[in-house]
Enzyme design. Structure first.
Site, PDB file in Angstrom:
ATOM      1  N   GLY A  16       0.792  -1.221   0.000  1.00 47.13           N
ATOM      2  CA  GLY A  16       0.000   0.000   0.000  1.00 47.13           C
ATOM      3  C   GLY A  16       0.824   1.271   0.000  1.00 47.13           C
ATOM      4  N   LEU A  19      -1.296   4.166  -1.273  1.00 45.15           N
ATOM      5  CA  LEU A  19      -2.229   4.686  -0.266  1.00 45.15           C
ATOM      6  C   LEU A  19      -1.493   5.470   0.813  1.00 45.15           C
ATOM      7  CD1 LEU A  19      -4.741   1.737   0.246  1.00 45.15           C
ATOM      8  CD2 LEU A  19      -5.254   4.031  -0.592  1.00 45.15           C
ATOM      9  N   ASP A 148      14.976  -5.290  -5.217  1.00 48.72           N
ATOM     10  CA  ASP A 148      14.781  -5.653  -6.620  1.00 48.72           C
ATOM     11  C   ASP A 148      15.829  -4.946  -7.469  1.00 48.72           C
ATOM     12  OD1 ASP A 148      12.567  -7.044  -5.839  1.00 48.72           O
ATOM     13  OD2 ASP A 148      11.118  -5.542  -6.498  1.00 48.72           O
ATOM     14  N   PRO A 194      12.233  -8.936   9.245  1.00 48.28           N
ATOM     15  CA  PRO A 194      12.120  -8.481   7.849  1.00 48.28           C
ATOM     16  C   PRO A 194      12.276  -6.964   7.714  1.00 48.28           C
ATOM     17  CG  PRO A 194      10.427 -10.104   8.331  1.00 48.28           C
ATOM     18  CD  PRO A 194      11.058  -9.752   9.644  1.00 48.28           C
ATOM     19  N   THR A 195      11.733  -6.219   8.658  1.00 55.09           N
ATOM     20  CA  THR A 195      11.865  -4.760   8.623  1.00 55.09           C
ATOM     21  C   THR A 195      13.319  -4.348   8.806  1.00 55.09           C
ATOM     22  OG1 THR A 195       9.613  -4.372   9.398  1.00 55.09           O
ATOM     23  CG2 THR A 195      11.226  -2.628   9.820  1.00 55.09           C
ATOM     24  N   GLY A 360     -13.590  -2.629 -21.081  1.00 58.45           N
ATOM     25  CA  GLY A 360     -12.809  -3.832 -21.335  1.00 58.45           C
ATOM     26  C   GLY A 360     -12.463  -3.910 -22.812  1.00 58.45           C
ATOM     27  N   CYS A 387     -17.982   2.832 -21.286  1.00 56.74           N
ATOM     28  CA  CYS A 387     -17.091   2.472 -22.383  1.00 56.74           C
ATOM     29  C   CYS A 387     -17.619   1.227 -23.109  1.00 56.74           C
ATOM     30  CB  CYS A 387     -15.666   2.289 -21.879  1.00 56.74           C
ATOM     31  SG  CYS A 387     -14.427   2.315 -23.201  1.00 56.74           S
ATOM     32  N   LEU A 388     -17.036   0.064 -22.903  1.00 55.11           N
ATOM     33  CA  LEU A 388     -17.565  -1.158 -23.507  1.00 55.11           C
ATOM     34  C   LEU A 388     -19.004  -1.385 -23.065  1.00 55.11           C
ATOM     35  CD1 LEU A 388     -17.152  -3.733 -25.190  1.00 55.11           C
ATOM     36  CD2 LEU A 388     -16.221  -4.831 -23.139  1.00 55.11           C
ATOM     37  N   HIS A 516     -14.896   7.520 -19.185  1.00 55.56           N
ATOM     38  CA  HIS A 516     -14.723   6.862 -17.877  1.00 55.56           C
ATOM     39  C   HIS A 516     -14.905   7.886 -16.753  1.00 55.56           C
ATOM     40  CE1 HIS A 516     -13.105   2.877 -19.140  1.00 55.56           C
ATOM     41  NE2 HIS A 516     -12.780   3.554 -20.228  1.00 55.56           N
ATOM     42  N   GLU A 518     -15.362   7.437 -13.699  1.00 59.84           N
ATOM     43  CA  GLU A 518     -14.758   7.022 -12.429  1.00 59.84           C
ATOM     44  C   GLU A 518     -13.411   7.677 -12.187  1.00 59.84           C
ATOM     45  OE1 GLU A 518     -13.699   3.564 -15.330  1.00 59.84           O
ATOM     46  OE2 GLU A 518     -15.269   5.087 -15.054  1.00 59.84           O
TER      47      GLU A 518
END
Length: 569
Positions: A16, A19, A148, A194-195, A360, A387-388, A516, A518
């Site tokens: 997240g 967020l 990574d 892990p942290t 889609g 849309c679609l 769209h 949204e």
């Protein structure tokens, strides 16, 4: 000069970060500061436009037509920032820019290397976005996970920026690291190792973390925070618990209660410019989401990518916003369109107060969408096609009402005798997939006395964001209009059909749009189409409950009459 906040993530992906970055922006705006957000993605794609929704989730589109990471949707929903192409950079786009410069000879024959040329390009991109938006604070999120290999150039670039912003003793940058503190059920413990390792990885490349956001299923006890602070070389109050919450809109409040915004403002030296946060409206929002006074509605989303809800992230949030506008909880039920194979499957649609078919690409699942649309039209169930969802509504109407049984889109059947939907005329002969659709904000003119104009509070024109490769074929407009379909929205130049609807005497709420909506909905400013759609769902629910109640009263009265007659005997 703006200040910088760099947000990284460790241990695992999907914690997240987007967020967290958005919530930080929300808190800083609540303290009177202006912010912008930038996402740096380590994948080699130039943009996510050609990536599968199952791999990447939703593609979020900005006003200028950029196809971007879904986190930009969070940034716009949580803040007032208006983002653009300059707010999302990928490894592919950075390298493309460097290679183009090398081909032009901009580097004057130098050997092009990751350091300094690629890292300088990353820094240039970040600073250019900051200069364009001119905010008080720039929040930069680094995609991927620390460790990574793909993200190393970005981490090196922000390390350099951190040093540059901290010259002459100035507090110009803060590094915030989001990490995981897992709960091991067998041991009954939260584990910090892990942290510790994630912070160590950052330290090895020269980044010293200032604040830790620790994701966990359970609250972090005081002794655990002290341990994390000790081993990660941060202050104890800089160890923030990022515990699971009931709704994403609680995250800023949870961070504020732990003093996160105070620490950021202090670290950046902005105390005099940032008064105490005013989160009144945000608290009211969360209270409404938790306990809406008007109850709930159930909306069925019949789509192609429902196995991964992130494929429709903005759509799901926009429905929540529409619920907030009506003081309702919106319970979403996901229906895989391929599962609606025959009439018996329509039984599943009867439990919905309204039906929505989203966007889609491709033929898969279209037959199920058309079946759902036909059910909604015939049963007067509120329907919203995006849309679609608009294109399939046109196909269903042409087949069922106009008698054009073989009507279709050339996307699904290139040989259809009735191509009511066909490829954008501007794209005929264009075979490249990336960035070749009709993208970004376009103006739409609304028809007088239409449902669409009423929803938009009487506006003559609106501006909405698009992402489509196919359009309505105007050759069939007259025929469909004579059969009752209303073309209630067209582009400014009249070339494109943007919205269709059914007359309200035929159907209480049946509307499709090519764009769209949204993408522009916010929790504190719900999009009018979603607010109206949710209201229509609620009215439909009330109508159904009244019908059931009347039927029940009728059965009771008949039973009473039967008893009286039996008594007379």
């Amino acid at each position: 000069m703006p200040k910088y906040i760099f947000v990284t993530g460790g241990v695992v992906s999907s914690l997240g970060k987007g967020l967290a970055a958005s919530s930080i922006g929300c808190l800083l705006e609540a303290r009177g500061l202006s912010v912008t957000c930038i996402k740096l993605d380590p994948y080699i794609n130039v943009d996510p436009g050609t990536m599968s929704p199952f791999q990447h989730g939703e593609v979020f589109v900005t006003d200028d037509g950029a196809e971007t990471d879904l986190d930009l949707g969070h940034y716009e929903r949580f803040t007032h920032a208006r983002l653009s192409r300059s707010n999302n950079w990928t490894t592919g786009r950075i390298y493309l820019s460097v290679i183009e410069k090398e081909r032009r000879g901009d580097y004057l024959g130098k050997t092009i290397q990751v350091i300094p040329h690629v890292t300088d390009e990353i820094k240039r991109a970040v600073r250019a976005a900051a200069e364009r938006d001119d905010p008080d604070v720039v929040i930069v999120e680094i995609g991927g996970t620390v460790g990574d290999i793909e993200s190393l150039p970005f981490l090196e670039a922000i390390r350099q920026m951190g040093n540059e912003e901290r010259q002459d003793g100035q507090s110009g940058a803060v590094f915030i690291h989001l990490t995981l503190v897992p709960y091991i059920a067998a041991a009954g413990e939260l584990k910090t190792k892990p942290t510790q390792h994630s912070v160590r990885d950052l330290r090895e490349i020269g980044i010293a973390v200032d604040i830790l956001l620790c994701r966990s299923e359970r609250p972090l006890p005081r002794d655990l925070r002290s341990k994390i602070a000790l081993f990660c070389n941060v202050k104890e109050q800089a160890v923030i618990s990022a515990e699971d919450v009931g709704t994403i809109y609680e995250v800023p409040l949870a961070f504020h209660e732990q003093g996160l915004d105070d620490q950021i403002v202090g670290a950046l030296g902005l105390q005099e410019r940032a008064p105490a946060a005013d989160l009144t409206r945000w608290r009211e929002l969360v209270a409404t989401i938790r306990e809406p006074s008007m109850g709930s509605v159930t909306i069925g989303i019949v789509g192609k990518y429902v196995e991964l809800e992130d494929s429709y992230k903005s759509l799901r949030e926009a429905l929540t916003h529409g619920g907030v506008a009506n003081n309702l909880r919106v319970d979403v039920r996901w229906v895989e369109s391929e599962s609606l194979l025959d009439d018996s499957d329509e039984e599943r649609l009867r439990d919905f107060d309204a039906i929505l078919v989203p966007g889609g690409f491709g033929k898969r699942g279209v037959a199920g969408m058309i079946r759902a649309i036909s059910y909604a039209r015939k049963t007067r169930t509120p329907y919203f096609g995006i849309c679609l969802g608009m294109q399939t509504a046109v196909i269903e109407y042409a087949r069922t009402v106009c008698g054009l049984v073989s009507a279709d889109s050339t996307e699904f059947d290139t040989d259809t005798p009735y191509p009511v939907i066909f490829k954008l005329r501007d794209l005929v002969g264009v075979e490249e997939m990336g960035g070749t659709m009709r993208l970004g904000a376009w103006t739409c003119r609304l028809a007088p006395s239409s449902l669409a104009r009423e929803v938009y509070a009487g506006a003559d024109e609106i501006s909405e964001r698009h992402r489509h490769r196919y359009e309505f074929n105007p050759e069939f407009r007259d025929q469909l209009e004579r059969a009752g379909l209303v073309f209630c929205g067209v582009s400014e130049d009249g070339r494109f059909v943007e919205m269709v609807e059914l007359p309200r005497e035929v159907h209480p709420w049946f509307l499709g749009c090519q764009f769209h909506p949204e993408y522009k909905s916010k929790p504190l400013a719900p999009h009018p189409l979603f607010a109206s759609f949710v209201e229509a769902a609620y009215r439909n629910r009330m109508r159904d409950e009244a019908t059931i109640e009347e039927a029940g009263e009728g059965e009771a009265a008949a039973h009473d009459r039967a008893q009286v007659l039996a008594g007379d005997d």
